[in-house]
Design an enzyme around this catalytic site. Sequence first.
Site, short mmCIF file in Angstrom:
data_model
loop_
_atom_site.label_atom_id
_atom_site.label_comp_id
_atom_site.label_asym_id
_atom_site.label_seq_id
_atom_site.Cartn_x
_atom_site.Cartn_y
_atom_site.Cartn_z
N GLU A 135 0.86 -1.27 0.08
CA GLU A 135 -0.02 -0.06 -0.01
C GLU A 135 0.85 1.22 -0.07
OE1 GLU A 135 -3.31 0.09 2.88
OE2 GLU A 135 -2.33 2.11 3.61
N HIS A 174 -1.49 -2.71 9.96
CA HIS A 174 -1.27 -0.96 10.03
C HIS A 174 -2.80 -0.27 10.25
CE1 HIS A 174 -1.70 -2.05 5.74
NE2 HIS A 174 -2.56 -0.97 5.57
#
Length: 418
Positions: A135, A174
């Site tokens: 990401e 995350h």
Amino acid sequence: MAGDTDKELLSRRGFLGVSSAALAAASVLGPDSAARQEQGSAQNPKGDRSASDPGPTNAALDAANPDSNHPLPTDAGGVQTFKYPFSFAHKRFQEGGWSREVTVRELAVSKSLAGVDMRLTAGGVRELHWHTAAEWAYMLYGSARITCIDGDGKSFVTDVKEGDLWYFPPGIPHSIQGLPPDGAEFMLVFDDGNFSEFETVLLTDWMAHTPPDVVAKNFGVAPSALAKMPKREKFIFQTDVPGPLAEDQRRAAGALGASPIDFAFRTTQHPAPTKLKTGEVRVIDSSSFKISTTIAAAIVTVRPGGMRELHWHPNADEWQFYISGQARMTVFATGARARTMDFEMGDVGYIQKTLPHYVENTGTTDLKFLEMFKSSYYQDLALSEWLSHTPPELVAAHLNLDKATLDAMPKDKPLIVP
Ligand code: MN
Ligand code: MN
């Protein structure tokens, strides 16, 4: 074949006989629909109704997409659609924010990268999770607090603001949380066109699908202590805004200490943008943003009248997100096929590896967009640098150019012209 039909139409309309002055006029008209009508009448003999459209049509979309509705004479043949507006994407609303995605399912050509546009309110959380794709993110608005742990279990907690980036490798867990006063909006780019925001490993989803006695044994607590755990995923949810950053960093680090890896990249970091006469380009890849080993980026601003020059990328497909302004882009797809499409704020564009293209500012304000690549490094080659570093007689013999024209050609890669 559509290409043949186009060619037939062009010759029937006598396009090839149009004067070079008319061609030059056509080439600078851009997407203004009134001007495009003029162009049409210049090409077509008086009374030719070939380009008329008496049946139903979506006038607003036609006006916003003049290069599809009334293709340039240089466009030809079937070229796979390379534009998808985020406005068409399903918006997944939750308390605390929303998300919408453009993947290979929305834009069939976009096989190597996908994007998710996400909004979080102040306090709104994109819950603790990870995914199989990497990401990369660009902060479009506001500020947010991001957290993760690295491969050694060491924590990373920081705040990011508009213009900042982050990168989380696959499998690295995350979270993202909007900060006061008004949370954040950001563009997430994943190195897999088939990525889905609906298919990530979420903390709540995982726990809801693990036998409670197993979770209790894992934590060393009685099953009754887990009675209030959610029974389904949260994905995005509203909670209180977090406290001071230093305190969150201290508590997350614990005895292990903080991660030595910087998962964020800030606008103040080097390299600074390359300033040009009609714009600027900032390339950020793993040479400057070390952790970003699978995604490279160029953040491009083109002033009115400027153009990202004719170029191509030998190493990767290009995924684009238009942040502001208006543009047109032609992709030359080989075999006499080419298509021009119009772009504006909120659109995704895509160019397959090695295909030539340009991006021209067709508006009256700055054009700003992201060029994204599934690669550790940024690479492009420009038409001007190719031709200016090839024996001039050879180039002249191809293109029937005189010496003065060859001499006038830029000798280095200008990136943005004029
Ligand atoms: Mn994520
Ligand atoms: Mn490009």
